[in-house]
Design an enzyme around this catalytic site. Structure first.
Site, PDB file in Angstrom:
ATOM      1  N   THR A  83       0.774  -1.455  -0.124  1.00  0.00           N
ATOM      2  CA  THR A  83      -0.380  -0.015  -0.057  1.00  0.00           C
ATOM      3  C   THR A  83       0.560   1.066   0.100  1.00  0.00           C
ATOM      4  O   THR A  83       2.015   1.162  -0.106  1.00  0.00           O
ATOM      5  CB  THR A  83      -0.963  -0.062   1.227  1.00  0.00           C
ATOM      6  OG1 THR A  83       0.046  -0.342   2.291  1.00  0.00           O
ATOM      7  CG2 THR A  83      -1.993  -0.772   1.134  1.00  0.00           C
ATOM      8  N   GLY A  97      -2.825  -8.878   3.973  1.00  0.00           N
ATOM      9  CA  GLY A  97      -4.408  -7.435   4.214  1.00  0.00           C
ATOM     10  C   GLY A  97      -4.749  -8.719   5.462  1.00  0.00           C
ATOM     11  O   GLY A  97      -5.461  -8.630   6.451  1.00  0.00           O
ATOM     12  N   ASP A 108      -7.223  -5.380   4.201  1.00  0.00           N
ATOM     13  CA  ASP A 108      -6.639  -3.674   5.311  1.00  0.00           C
ATOM     14  C   ASP A 108      -7.245  -2.580   5.616  1.00  0.00           C
ATOM     15  O   ASP A 108      -7.437  -1.766   6.603  1.00  0.00           O
ATOM     16  CB  ASP A 108      -5.480  -4.765   6.241  1.00  0.00           C
ATOM     17  CG  ASP A 108      -4.650  -4.127   5.346  1.00  0.00           C
ATOM     18  OD1 ASP A 108      -4.205  -3.403   5.985  1.00  0.00           O
ATOM     19  OD2 ASP A 108      -3.832  -4.700   4.268  1.00  0.00           O
ATOM     20  N   ARG A 168     -12.474  -8.746  -3.591  1.00  0.00           N
ATOM     21  CA  ARG A 168     -11.829  -9.446  -2.486  1.00  0.00           C
ATOM     22  C   ARG A 168     -11.408  -7.664  -1.833  1.00  0.00           C
ATOM     23  O   ARG A 168     -11.200  -6.680  -2.565  1.00  0.00           O
ATOM     24  CB  ARG A 168     -10.131  -9.976  -2.715  1.00  0.00           C
ATOM     25  CG  ARG A 168      -9.704  -9.449  -1.418  1.00  0.00           C
ATOM     26  CD  ARG A 168      -8.418  -8.749  -0.940  1.00  0.00           C
ATOM     27  NE  ARG A 168      -7.677  -8.938  -0.383  1.00  0.00           N
ATOM     28  CZ  ARG A 168      -6.591  -7.924  -0.145  1.00  0.00           C
ATOM     29  NH1 ARG A 168      -6.197  -7.129  -0.315  1.00  0.00           N
ATOM     30  NH2 ARG A 168      -4.902  -7.958   1.400  1.00  0.00           N
ATOM     31  N   ILE A 169     -11.189  -7.450  -0.157  1.00  0.00           N
ATOM     32  CA  ILE A 169     -11.469  -6.797   0.487  1.00  0.00           C
ATOM     33  C   ILE A 169     -10.246  -6.919   1.494  1.00  0.00           C
ATOM     34  O   ILE A 169     -10.356  -7.624   2.009  1.00  0.00           O
ATOM     35  CB  ILE A 169     -12.702  -5.614   0.673  1.00  0.00           C
ATOM     36  CG1 ILE A 169     -13.293  -5.246   0.217  1.00  0.00           C
ATOM     37  CG2 ILE A 169     -11.629  -4.732   1.538  1.00  0.00           C
ATOM     38  CD1 ILE A 169     -15.393  -5.168   0.719  1.00  0.00           C
TER      39      ILE A 169
END
Length: 315
Positions: free
Chosen positions: A183, A236, A214, A211-212
């Site tokens: 990230t 994540g 953190d 997909r999600i």
């Protein structure tokens, strides 16, 4: 003694020590540029919420980081970007997932925080909200770079969700060692003790559609309160399970740990080695940037004159 401080990251992972100069130097230059941008904004009296958004926008615009322009591709060859932002004093926050055309997801997260009764918007709803608020959008093909097509091809050939800076392989030496995990993120505190955190990502190479991770989960990838501001990076699923960002604040609040102690413990307990890193600042201007990966693209500066731009552990 209260003083301003800022820290930012461009992802953590198994970054090879022999990362070629053509891959290393642009990232180091970008980190230094973004740090200078943030320091100037803090010195001019900008609120940390503005500072963190400003810095993360700049990181999103850099193609060598896994956010915004540099976002990696899903298993279907598309981008699904996510971001979140949080103000420490009020605990107001905003988050988005599943963005496909927005140039700067972090700014949409802030708009969610400031212009809706909600915290989190995703996918078509988030896209429609962004358009309704006039944020800059582009065709989704803008994000599909040759480099990221090559990364996806590599991940598919090895039948994996690419979680890190993978070791070189005979098959695809051009892209190995450079899969852009993680990230981008920024945390900041001003001289009045106001804190903020902002984080943005493109997720994993070859991740499932929908997909999600953190990054948009408040308390996992992003958190800020009256004690500290935290932005995490890495794998994540581990960061979510350990609620890493909130853990730092909780250890400070309930155990009385210093920022350095709390951040180190949160990373240590996040999961197996190689899964996590974070940047954090405290209300009195301390900085912590621990990680349990090979390296983490990171930078920080404090009011007393300390500056650091680094990838791997210092000697």
């Amino acid at each position: 003694m209260v003083g301003w401080a800022i820290a930012l990251h461009g992802g953590a992972g198994d970054i090879p020590i022999d990362l070629p100069d053509e891959r290393r130097i642009p990232r180091e230059t970008a980190l230094r540029h973004c740090l200078d941008l943030g320091v100037s904004a803090l010195k001019s009296g900008r609120h940390p919420l503005d500072v963190t958004e400003l810095v993360v926008r700049e990181l999103e615009n850099h193609p060598d980081f896994n956010a915004g322009k540099g976002s990696v591709l899903t298993t279907q060859g598309t981008v699904e970007m996510e971001a979140s932002i949080m103000d420490g004093k009020t605990k107001r926050c905003g988050a988005v997932s599943g963005l496909t055309t927005v140039v700067n997801p972090i700014s949409v997260a802030r708009l969610v925080m400031e212009n809706t009764p909600h915290i989190y918007l995703g996918f078509d709803g988030a896209e429609a909200f962004a358009r309704a608020h006039g944020v800059e959008t582009v065709e989704s093909s803008h994000f599909v770079t040759p480099e990221n097509i090559a990364r996806l091809k590599q991940a598919k050939e090895f039948n994996r969700v690419q979680l890190d800076y993978t070791a070189p392989t005979p098959k695809l030496p051009e892209v190995s060692g450079d899969s852009q995990i993680g990230t981008v993120g920024c945390v900041a505190v001003d001289s009045a003790g106001n804190l903020a955190s902002a984080t943005s990502t493109g997720g994993y190479v070859n991740k499932m559609v929908g997909r999600i991770g953190d990054t948009p989960v408040i308390g996992a990838g992003t958190y800020a309160n009256h004690l500290c501001a935290v932005s995490a990076t890495g794998k994540g699923e581990y960061i979510i399970r350990a609620t890493v960002a909130r853990e730092v604040a909780a250890l400070m609040e309930y155990k009385g740990l210093s920022l350095t102690e709390a951040a180190a413990y949160a990373v240590e307990q996040s999961g197996p080695r190689g899964c996590c890193g974070l940047v954090a600042v405290s209300a009195n201007g301390e900085v912590a940037m621990p990680y349990n990966t090979t390296g983490m693209f990171r930078a920080c500066a404090t009011e007393d004159g300390y500056t650091e731009v680094a990838i791997w552990p210092k000697n």
